[in-house]
Design a protein around this motif. Structure first.
Motif, PDB file in Angstrom:
ATOM      1  N   TYR A 167       0.829  -1.200   0.000  1.00  0.00           N
ATOM      2  CA  TYR A 167       0.000   0.000   0.000  1.00  0.00           C
ATOM      3  C   TYR A 167       0.871   1.260   0.000  1.00  0.00           C
ATOM      4  CZ  TYR A 167      -3.975  -3.000   1.050  1.00  0.00           C
ATOM      5  OH  TYR A 167      -4.951  -3.965   0.997  1.00  0.00           O
ATOM      6  N   ALA A 168       2.008   1.191   0.694  1.00  0.00           N
ATOM      7  CA  ALA A 168       2.916   2.334   0.706  1.00  0.00           C
ATOM      8  C   ALA A 168       3.469   2.601  -0.694  1.00  0.00           C
ATOM      9  CB  ALA A 168       4.049   2.086   1.700  1.00  0.00           C
ATOM     10  N   ARG A 169       3.873   1.556  -1.378  1.00  0.00           N
ATOM     11  CA  ARG A 169       4.374   1.720  -2.756  1.00  0.00           C
ATOM     12  C   ARG A 169       3.288   2.297  -3.663  1.00  0.00           C
ATOM     13  NH1 ARG A 169       9.183  -0.787  -3.944  1.00  0.00           N
ATOM     14  NH2 ARG A 169       9.952  -2.336  -2.434  1.00  0.00           N
ATOM     15  N   LEU A 170       2.076   1.736  -3.549  1.00  0.00           N
ATOM     16  CA  LEU A 170       0.985   2.188  -4.407  1.00  0.00           C
ATOM     17  C   LEU A 170       0.615   3.634  -4.111  1.00  0.00           C
ATOM     18  CD1 LEU A 170      -1.251   1.595  -6.478  1.00  0.00           C
ATOM     19  CD2 LEU A 170      -2.668   0.760  -4.595  1.00  0.00           C
ATOM     20  N   ALA A 171       0.490   3.979  -2.828  1.00  0.00           N
ATOM     21  CA  ALA A 171       0.118   5.348  -2.466  1.00  0.00           C
ATOM     22  C   ALA A 171       1.196   6.344  -2.898  1.00  0.00           C
ATOM     23  CB  ALA A 171      -0.116   5.445  -0.956  1.00  0.00           C
ATOM     24  N   ARG A 172       2.436   5.996  -2.701  1.00  0.00           N
ATOM     25  CA  ARG A 172       3.523   6.900  -3.125  1.00  0.00           C
ATOM     26  C   ARG A 172       3.471   7.138  -4.625  1.00  0.00           C
ATOM     27  NH1 ARG A 172       8.308   5.477  -5.365  1.00  0.00           N
ATOM     28  NH2 ARG A 172      10.000   7.056  -5.337  1.00  0.00           N
ATOM     29  N   GLY A 173       3.313   6.067  -5.401  1.00  0.00           N
ATOM     30  CA  GLY A 173       3.259   6.222  -6.850  1.00  0.00           C
ATOM     31  C   GLY A 173       2.060   7.035  -7.300  1.00  0.00           C
ATOM     32  N   LEU A 174       0.908   6.807  -6.681  1.00  0.00           N
ATOM     33  CA  LEU A 174      -0.301   7.547  -7.054  1.00  0.00           C
ATOM     34  C   LEU A 174      -0.178   9.023  -6.705  1.00  0.00           C
ATOM     35  CD1 LEU A 174      -3.044   4.996  -5.930  1.00  0.00           C
ATOM     36  CD2 LEU A 174      -2.393   5.558  -8.279  1.00  0.00           C
ATOM     37  N   VAL A 175       0.419   9.316  -5.548  1.00  0.00           N
ATOM     38  CA  VAL A 175       0.587  10.717  -5.145  1.00  0.00           C
ATOM     39  C   VAL A 175       1.561  11.426  -6.070  1.00  0.00           C
ATOM     40  CG1 VAL A 175       1.441  12.227  -3.323  1.00  0.00           C
ATOM     41  CG2 VAL A 175      -0.043  10.314  -2.745  1.00  0.00           C
ATOM     42  N   LEU A 176       2.666  10.774  -6.400  1.00  0.00           N
ATOM     43  CA  LEU A 176       3.631  11.388  -7.324  1.00  0.00           C
ATOM     44  C   LEU A 176       2.997  11.617  -8.697  1.00  0.00           C
ATOM     45  CD1 LEU A 176       6.894   9.415  -6.451  1.00  0.00           C
ATOM     46  CD2 LEU A 176       6.282  11.750  -5.791  1.00  0.00           C
ATOM     47  N   ASP A 177       2.158  10.676  -9.124  1.00  0.00           N
ATOM     48  CA  ASP A 177       1.457  10.844 -10.397  1.00  0.00           C
ATOM     49  C   ASP A 177       0.459  12.003 -10.319  1.00  0.00           C
ATOM     50  OD1 ASP A 177       0.823   9.769 -13.132  1.00  0.00           O
ATOM     51  OD2 ASP A 177      -1.146   9.510 -12.214  1.00  0.00           O
ATOM     52  N   ALA A 178      -0.222  12.131  -9.181  1.00  0.00           N
ATOM     53  CA  ALA A 178      -1.173  13.232  -9.013  1.00  0.00           C
ATOM     54  C   ALA A 178      -0.465  14.577  -9.012  1.00  0.00           C
ATOM     55  CB  ALA A 178      -1.964  13.044  -7.720  1.00  0.00           C
ATOM     56  N   GLU A 179       0.745  14.596  -8.493  1.00  0.00           N
ATOM     57  CA  GLU A 179       1.507  15.847  -8.481  1.00  0.00           C
ATOM     58  C   GLU A 179       1.795  16.347  -9.894  1.00  0.00           C
ATOM     59  OE1 GLU A 179       2.401  17.795  -6.123  1.00  0.00           O
ATOM     60  OE2 GLU A 179       2.563  16.713  -4.232  1.00  0.00           O
ATOM     61  N   THR A 180       1.927  15.420 -10.840  1.00  0.00           N
ATOM     62  CA  THR A 180       2.253  15.819 -12.215  1.00  0.00           C
ATOM     63  C   THR A 180       1.025  16.235 -13.023  1.00  0.00           C
ATOM     64  OG1 THR A 180       2.034  13.532 -13.026  1.00  0.00           O
ATOM     65  CG2 THR A 180       4.193  14.220 -12.205  1.00  0.00           C
ATOM     66  N   GLY A 182      -1.307  18.509 -12.284  1.00  0.00           N
ATOM     67  CA  GLY A 182      -1.385  19.958 -12.354  1.00  0.00           C
ATOM     68  C   GLY A 182      -2.318  20.587 -11.349  1.00  0.00           C
ATOM     69  N   TYR A 183      -3.331  19.855 -10.903  1.00  0.00           N
ATOM     70  CA  TYR A 183      -4.281  20.487  -9.985  1.00  0.00           C
ATOM     71  C   TYR A 183      -3.657  20.755  -8.619  1.00  0.00           C
ATOM     72  CZ  TYR A 183      -5.204  15.839  -7.960  1.00  0.00           C
ATOM     73  OH  TYR A 183      -5.091  14.620  -7.348  1.00  0.00           O
ATOM     74  N   ALA A 184      -2.669  19.923  -8.219  1.00  0.00           N
ATOM     75  CA  ALA A 184      -1.997  20.169  -6.943  1.00  0.00           C
ATOM     76  C   ALA A 184      -1.203  21.473  -6.996  1.00  0.00           C
ATOM     77  CB  ALA A 184      -1.081  18.992  -6.599  1.00  0.00           C
ATOM     78  N   ALA A 185      -0.495  21.696  -8.120  1.00  0.00           N
ATOM     79  CA  ALA A 185       0.253  22.940  -8.267  1.00  0.00           C
ATOM     80  C   ALA A 185      -0.687  24.146  -8.324  1.00  0.00           C
ATOM     81  CB  ALA A 185       1.104  22.875  -9.525  1.00  0.00           C
ATOM     82  N   ALA A 186      -1.824  23.966  -8.982  1.00  0.00           N
ATOM     83  CA  ALA A 186      -2.789  25.068  -9.065  1.00  0.00           C
ATOM     84  C   ALA A 186      -3.332  25.424  -7.688  1.00  0.00           C
ATOM     85  CB  ALA A 186      -3.925  24.678 -10.002  1.00  0.00           C
ATOM     86  N   LEU A 187      -3.583  24.408  -6.872  1.00  0.00           N
ATOM     87  CA  LEU A 187      -4.083  24.660  -5.523  1.00  0.00           C
ATOM     88  C   LEU A 187      -3.034  25.368  -4.668  1.00  0.00           C
ATOM     89  CD1 LEU A 187      -5.910  21.268  -4.911  1.00  0.00           C
ATOM     90  CD2 LEU A 187      -6.991  23.514  -5.059  1.00  0.00           C
ATOM     91  N   ARG A 188      -1.762  25.029  -4.858  1.00  0.00           N
ATOM     92  CA  ARG A 188      -0.703  25.723  -4.113  1.00  0.00           C
ATOM     93  C   ARG A 188      -0.636  27.188  -4.516  1.00  0.00           C
ATOM     94  NH1 ARG A 188       2.062  20.670  -4.822  1.00  0.00           N
ATOM     95  NH2 ARG A 188       2.362  19.666  -2.798  1.00  0.00           N
ATOM     96  N   VAL A 189      -0.805  27.456  -5.813  1.00  0.00           N
ATOM     97  CA  VAL A 189      -0.799  28.837  -6.282  1.00  0.00           C
ATOM     98  C   VAL A 189      -1.943  29.625  -5.644  1.00  0.00           C
ATOM     99  CG1 VAL A 189      -1.090  30.308  -8.306  1.00  0.00           C
ATOM    100  CG2 VAL A 189       0.362  28.290  -8.440  1.00  0.00           C
ATOM    101  N   LEU A 190      -3.073  28.947  -5.443  1.00  0.00           N
ATOM    102  CA  LEU A 190      -4.234  29.605  -4.827  1.00  0.00           C
ATOM    103  C   LEU A 190      -4.096  29.757  -3.320  1.00  0.00           C
ATOM    104  CD1 LEU A 190      -7.108  27.861  -6.823  1.00  0.00           C
ATOM    105  CD2 LEU A 190      -6.261  30.194  -7.103  1.00  0.00           C
ATOM    106  N   ILE A 199      -5.017  15.740   1.784  1.00  0.00           N
ATOM    107  CA  ILE A 199      -6.153  15.069   2.420  1.00  0.00           C
ATOM    108  C   ILE A 199      -7.460  15.359   1.697  1.00  0.00           C
ATOM    109  CG2 ILE A 199      -7.502  14.906   4.550  1.00  0.00           C
ATOM    110  CD1 ILE A 199      -4.937  15.510   6.096  1.00  0.00           C
ATOM    111  N   ARG A 200      -7.678  16.588   1.260  1.00  0.00           N
ATOM    112  CA  ARG A 200      -8.962  16.976   0.673  1.00  0.00           C
ATOM    113  C   ARG A 200      -9.039  16.752  -0.834  1.00  0.00           C
ATOM    114  NH1 ARG A 200     -11.888  20.762   3.552  1.00  0.00           N
ATOM    115  NH2 ARG A 200     -13.406  20.512   1.851  1.00  0.00           N
ATOM    116  N   HIS A 201      -7.887  16.640  -1.505  1.00  0.00           N
ATOM    117  CA  HIS A 201      -7.920  16.579  -2.970  1.00  0.00           C
ATOM    118  C   HIS A 201      -7.214  15.336  -3.538  1.00  0.00           C
ATOM    119  CE1 HIS A 201      -9.635  20.628  -3.256  1.00  0.00           C
ATOM    120  NE2 HIS A 201      -8.800  20.975  -2.292  1.00  0.00           N
ATOM    121  N   ILE A 202      -5.979  15.097  -3.118  1.00  0.00           N
ATOM    122  CA  ILE A 202      -5.233  13.973  -3.688  1.00  0.00           C
ATOM    123  C   ILE A 202      -5.779  12.648  -3.172  1.00  0.00           C
ATOM    124  CG2 ILE A 202      -2.990  12.823  -3.796  1.00  0.00           C
ATOM    125  CD1 ILE A 202      -1.659  15.493  -3.922  1.00  0.00           C
TER     126      ILE A 202
END
Length: 290
Positions: A167-180, A182-190, A199-202
């Protein structure tokens, strides 16, 4: 390709889809039945799981036409195999579900932490994952039991600690993929904080993949519990579980085959049904496969 050939291909695909749907419906029906029986075991079971009738020991199943009060036979102490199997399902499901939830919680937390912190934190966490994957489960279980003794909830914790790495491997890979994405970067800009983003988005966006992984791993967790109980490291009498039932029947296979056949059939059908459901969920939820 001719119109006739296209019609045959479409017919075969329709028949294939209908066969898959029927298989999934049967698997869901069996899983629902198992859950209901585990919840309603005290109401459904004709006897208590520890009730003994020594004068009626090793009686064959009444379902095969034998004249006795035991639907699926009795064991070496005159206990009803059907009643003990119902209670065994209850305790095995509780342990397997608890272990799966523990694995998921620890694995997701560690995986997201590794993806968030990166650097030496990530390397340390992934090193722990590699250590967990390389450590033989039975040696790990024996070590924990030797230090802390045997217990119902301790077994759930042991089973849970045995599978958090995937689960750690899967969650890490999914989070890194979500980071690419774009919505995570957009939320940081906001101005959103990292905790809110994760917790609320990824996390909600990766839940479907985690659920599929849980359904794929759940049969393995059931087998781990039954294996430990079979070896005498899991559930202890007077409680019962599917693995303990098979453990108690190993000396009576020639005299009372039903003692092992009934809980064994439940284990096979349950793990098969959950595996089929997990494969189907993976095909349905994986957009790449679609």
């Amino acid at each position: 390709m001719s119109t006739l050939d296209l019609g045959q291909v479409r017919t075969r695909k329709r028949v294939h889809r209908e066969a898959i749907l029927l298989t999934i419906l049967l698997a869901l029906a069996w899983i629902a039945l198992i859950i209901l029986l585990s919840i309603a075991a005290p109401l459904v079971a004709p006897y208590g799981y520890a009730d003994q009738q020594p004068m009626l020991r090793l009686r064959p199943p009444a379902i095969l036409g034998h004249d006795n009060p035991f639907l699926f036979g009795s064991d070496n102490l005159g206990r009803d195999v059907f009643s003990r199997t119902l209670y065994g399902i209850r305790y095995s499901i509780i342990i397997a579900l608890s272990g799966t939830l523990i694995s998921t919680f620890i694995g997701v937390a560690m995986g997201m932490l590794a993806a968030r912190l990166r650097g030496w934190w990530e390397e340390t966490i992934m090193m722990l994952v590699d250590i967990q994957a390389s450590l033989p489960f039975i040696i790990f279980a024996i070590t924990i039991v030797a230090f802390f003794g045997k217990g119902f909830w301790l077994l759930a914790v042991i089973v849970g600690l045995a599978g958090w790495g995937r689960y750690a491997r899967l969650a890490r890979g999914l989070v890194l993929d979500a980071e690419t994405v774009g919505y995570a970067a957009a939320l940081r800009v906001l101005g959103a904080g990292s905790s809110r983003i994760y917790i609320r988005h990824i996390l909600p966006n990766i839940v479907s993949a985690l659920v599929v992984q849980m359904t794929l791993n759940f049969p393995e967790v059931i087998l781990l519990e039954t294996g430990m109980s079979f070896l005498g490291l899991g559930v202890q009498p007077p409680l019962t579980s599917l693995g303990l039932l098979i453990n108690e029947s190993r000396n009576y296979l020639m005299l009372a085959w039903w003692m092992a056949a009934v809980p064994g059939a439940v284990i096979v059908l349950t793990t098969l049904s959950i595996s089929l459901l997990g494969d189907w969920l993976r095909d349905v939820m994986d957009t790449k496969l679609r």
